[in-house]
Write a protein that holds these residues in place. Structure first.
Motif, PDB file in Angstrom:
ATOM      1  N   PRO A  29      -2.549  14.580   4.509  1.00 44.65           N
ATOM      2  CA  PRO A  29      -1.438  13.673   4.811  1.00 44.65           C
ATOM      3  C   PRO A  29      -0.356  13.693   3.742  1.00 44.65           C
ATOM      4  N   LEU A  30      -0.788  13.741   2.469  1.00 41.28           N
ATOM      5  CA  LEU A  30       0.207  13.723   1.393  1.00 41.28           C
ATOM      6  C   LEU A  30       1.031  15.010   1.414  1.00 41.28           C
ATOM      7  N   ILE A  31       0.338  16.141   1.605  1.00 40.85           N
ATOM      8  CA  ILE A  31       1.059  17.419   1.651  1.00 40.85           C
ATOM      9  C   ILE A  31       2.044  17.403   2.815  1.00 40.85           C
ATOM     10  N   LEU A 186       6.113   9.798  10.663  1.00 41.54           N
ATOM     11  CA  LEU A 186       5.069  10.729  10.233  1.00 41.54           C
ATOM     12  C   LEU A 186       3.747   9.994  10.033  1.00 41.54           C
ATOM     13  N   MET A 187       3.854   8.768   9.528  1.00 40.03           N
ATOM     14  CA  MET A 187       2.653   7.984   9.302  1.00 40.03           C
ATOM     15  C   MET A 187       1.918   7.752  10.621  1.00 40.03           C
ATOM     16  N   VAL A 188       2.683   7.469  11.666  1.00 35.93           N
ATOM     17  CA  VAL A 188       2.076   7.266  12.980  1.00 35.93           C
ATOM     18  C   VAL A 188       1.340   8.540  13.409  1.00 35.93           C
ATOM     19  N   ILE A 189       1.996   9.676  13.212  1.00 31.55           N
ATOM     20  CA  ILE A 189       1.398  10.943  13.636  1.00 31.55           C
ATOM     21  C   ILE A 189       0.105  11.225  12.864  1.00 31.55           C
ATOM     22  N   LEU A 190       0.162  11.044  11.530  1.00 28.78           N
ATOM     23  CA  LEU A 190      -1.017  11.324  10.711  1.00 28.78           C
ATOM     24  C   LEU A 190      -2.173  10.424  11.100  1.00 28.78           C
ATOM     25  N   LEU A 191      -1.872   9.162  11.273  1.00 28.94           N
ATOM     26  CA  LEU A 191      -2.899   8.195  11.640  1.00 28.94           C
ATOM     27  C   LEU A 191      -3.521   8.600  12.975  1.00 28.94           C
ATOM     28  N   LEU A 239      -6.587   2.712   4.941  1.00 26.33           N
ATOM     29  CA  LEU A 239      -6.239   3.282   3.639  1.00 26.33           C
ATOM     30  C   LEU A 239      -5.127   4.313   3.786  1.00 26.33           C
ATOM     31  N   GLU A 240      -5.210   5.083   4.864  1.00 23.45           N
ATOM     32  CA  GLU A 240      -4.217   6.115   5.123  1.00 23.45           C
ATOM     33  C   GLU A 240      -2.833   5.500   5.316  1.00 23.45           C
ATOM     34  N   VAL A 271      -5.062   1.578  15.665  1.00 26.23           N
ATOM     35  CA  VAL A 271      -6.242   2.344  15.247  1.00 26.23           C
ATOM     36  C   VAL A 271      -7.378   2.130  16.249  1.00 26.23           C
ATOM     37  N   LEU A 272      -7.479   0.925  16.763  1.00 30.17           N
ATOM     38  CA  LEU A 272      -8.487   0.650  17.794  1.00 30.17           C
ATOM     39  C   LEU A 272      -8.252   1.549  19.007  1.00 30.17           C
TER      40      LEU A 272
END
Lengths: 375, 330
Positions: A29-31, A186-191, A239-240, A271-272
């Motif tokens: 995720p960070l990369i 991007l956060m939505v996609i990674l999650l 956490l992500e 997340v659910l």
């Protein structure tokens, strides 16, 4: 309760002992965040531009200076023929060619419109579109400046000249910084990717290594198993979210204008949804490979393409719009961007929250049902 | 043993069926197995042994019929069954990335064993299975025999009354197999009923009762002695130079009912008649003609291998001898 805790503890041991999963969850995720935010910038600045000034007048130079000073265009070449202009475009040396027509200065002096042509390289649609818009706006602004100057020269108060003037302001992200809408997206996609894929894997893996039968002959109920399997990834998902938000806010100075509570509740709900989807895949998929493929397909298709991350949902065909409405990513995308960039509260975001809640209930019950069937 | 509940047999299987889309795996099994037995289920691969065990352990739901485990239906009362049984499936089915002790603890917690009990039993089981010194090792780094012992220890952590073992020693070296069976015998002495599927006849020999399963059906059930006594005919043990080639020669003889090799000695079952000495002479002649002179011939007794080779209906036993011979010589 003890049984659920036993499953949770066991899952965390699996995660802690598998370096690939750790890398997938923390490093990747960070990369991706840094890669996307730096390399895949949608910001249009310093677009290499060629100038074909046929007029060579004071007025044409003033106009070109306005364009260059805006910072959006860098005058990389000066050409004298259309053939040269064409060559500059096809060789990718420039993306835009500004042609100032002969007689530009004379027209302005005669208070007629000066003619300017903007040639745009359409092979890179995003920057082409933006460059075109900027050129148009800047030209109009330049035109207004000239009109005002001329009015003052003639001793007329420009404010009294009348007429309409349109002023466009972009709220919430006035500079149009792409990081501001990109990082929350991007956060939505990674999650989505991590939670769907990992939960999709988790049960298939038990089936493949034969441990699923051991779970079946234990007094563990399906619900306990589901909760035990979901919880570690819900925690890791949380956490992500924190990790990517913090990185985005610290490294890219993106704002967070909304309520942490609203965002936290929305994240939990989303997340659910994705964990439910993952479990659903896990119950149906015959092997780890199929589970991976299915989860990637779902994460990429509705998650990446139909969430409004890249393509505005208003501009996609109606069939896909319907699909995007079924999948929860777009609702969470709206909530996330609202929380980061606008603010907003539960009342304003009620439609999105309701949609997420409905999806969560449906998918979790569906996977619970599939579990019973498949056991 | 005084309450009515305890009088129930360990297993009461009633016309149990399991059909898959492609095949019928269990085709009407009916039998009652009392407590305290070491019950052996033998039969070729694909006979339906594993499916039968999965049905009895409530891992699978039967297509029709029912089975009562300590009086509880596998269809409707699996919650009452699960705490009383242990199931060791064919493949190694523990978590490879968890240590020996973590595996034990996990399944103890899962089965609701109190922490104090679990610790006590884990110590005993580790000692019992000689795994104490490997308690901290990840299960995936154990040898095949140790893995099986760990799997057994894990199924015993909840102290089940009935233990299902599905080919527990497949792929395990002979020494570990013997040790494994010593443990099984000890458990049985402590009152645990054992239901074991095995492809090995020497293991079946250790059972108190055996059932032979083929094409989803139980076609024979008896004690090992009973099964062997059903064999009709006389057994000859023959020593010969090239025993593999000699087997084919012997199988072509009309009065020979089965041939198998125990080490390098051939065990031959011939028709039960009063012409035994005539058969002996014909065997000597046939082998000498084929170029394999007989070095030794003595009387033997029937074993399970022989029993199953002759007792299962013809056409279902492994390969007809004439075909095999033709395939080799032709």
């Amino acid at each position: 309760m003890n049984r659920i805790l036993a499953i949770i503890r066991k899952e965390f041991i699996h995660i802690a002992r598998d370096r690939r999963v750790l890398a997938l969850v923390i490093l990747v995720p960070l990369i991706q965040l840094f890669l996307f935010a730096y390399a895949v910038s949608f910001d249009v600045k310093h677009v290499p531009t060629a100038v074909f000034d046929q007029d060579h007048s004071v007025a044409s130079r003033a106009y070109l200076t306005t364009l260059e000073r805006s910072g959006y265009f860098t005058m990389a070449q000066y050409v004298d023929t259309y053939a040269q202009a064409d060559k500059a475009l096809t060789s990718n040396e420039v993306r835009v060619v500004v042609v100032v027509a002969r007689g530009f200065g004379d027209s302005l002096a005669a208070r007629r419109a000066g003619r300017v042509q903007v040639l745009v390289d359409g092979s890179e649609p995003n920057s082409a579109q933006v460059a075109q818009n900027f050129a148009t706006v800047l030209s109009r602004m330049h035109g207004r400046t000239i009109a005002i100057e001329q009015a003052e020269q003639r001793g007329v108060d420009p404010a009294a000249m009348g007429g309409l003037s349109v002023v466009t302001r972009t709220w919430y992200n006035p500079e149009g910084r792409s990081a501001n809408y990109f990082i929350p997206g991007l956060m939505v996609i990674l999650l989505t990717t991590v939670t769907i894929q990992q939960t999709a894997n988790t049960l298939v893996k038990e089936k493949e290594q034969g441990t699923y039968e051991q779970l079946l002959v234990s007094p563990l109920s399906r619900i306990e198993l589901m909760v035990g399997k979901i919880t570690p990834w819900a925690i890791i998902g949380a956490l992500e979210v924190i990790l990517v938000s913090a990185a985005g806010m610290v490294a890219f100075a993106i704002p967070f204008r909304g309520s942490v509570v609203v965002f936290a509740v929305a994240s939990a709900l989303y997340v659910l949804c994705t964990l439910g989807l993952g479990l659903f895949i896990s119950a149906l998929a015959p092997s780890v490979d199929v589970a991976n493929l299915l989860s990637m397909l779902i994460a990429i298709l509705p998650g990446f393409i139909l969430s409004g991350f890249v393509f505005p949902l208003d501009s996609i065909p109606w069939v896909l719009q319907v699909v995007s409405r079924i999948f929860p990513a777009q609702y969470f995308m709206t909530i996330t961007r609202t929380c980061f960039l606008k603010g907003g509260d539960f009342a304003i975001l009620a439609p999105q929250f309701i949609a997420l809640a409905i999806f969560a209930v449906v998918i979790v019950s569906a996977s619970a049902l599939v579990y019973r069937e498949r056991a | 043993m005084t309450t009515g509940h305890d009088i129930e047999p360990a297993l009461d299987i009633r016309d149990l069926h399991k059909e898959f889309a492609s095949a019928v795996a269990v085709d009407g099994v009916t039998m009652t197995i009392p407590r305290g037995e070491v019950f052996g289920l033998v039969g070729p691969d694909g006979a339906g042994k594993s499916t039968l065990i999965r049905l009895l352990t409530t891992v699978m739901v039967p297509t029709s019929g029912d089975a009562l485990v300590f009086g509880n239906s596998v269809r409707t009362q699996s919650d009452a069954i699960k705490p009383r049984i242990g199931y060791m499936s064919q493949a190694f089915s523990l978590y490879g990335d968890l240590t020996v002790r973590e595996n034990l603890n996990f399944f103890a917690e899962l089965r609701g064993v109190s922490r104090a009990d679990a610790a006590k039993r884990a110590t005993k089981l580790l000692e019992f299975s000689t795994l104490t010194e490997f308690a901290g090792r990840q299960a995936q780094f154990l040898s095949g025999g140790m893995k099986q012992k760990l799997a057994l220890a894990v199924t015993l952590i909840s102290e089940p009354d009935l233990l299902f073992l599905d080919e527990p020693t497949t792929g395990v070296d002979p020494v570990s197999r013997r040790e494994f069976w010593r443990i099984i015998s000890d458990l049985n002495r402590q009152g645990i009923t054992v239901f074991v599927a095995t492809p090995y006849m020497d293991e079946a020999e250790r059972c108190t009762e055996i059932a032979f399963m083929n094409h989803g059906r139980i076609i024979l059930r008896d004690t090992p002695e009973g099964v062997k006594s059903r064999v009709r005919g006389d057994v000859l043990e023959i020593g010969v130079a090239d025993y593999r080639a000699a087997m084919l020669v012997l199988r072509a003889l009309p009065f020979v009912r089965s041939v198998d090799a125990a080490g390098e000695i051939l065990r031959v079952l011939v028709d039960a008649t009063d012409r035994k000495s005539e058969f002996e002479d014909r065997i000597r002649a046939a082998l000498t003609d084929a170029g394999f002179p007989v070095t030794m011939m003595r009387d033997g007794v029937a074993d399970l291998e022989m029993a199953f080779a002759t007792l299962i209906p013809t056409g279902e036993s492994a390969g007809s001898s004439a075909e095999e011979l033709a395939a080799v010589t032709g």
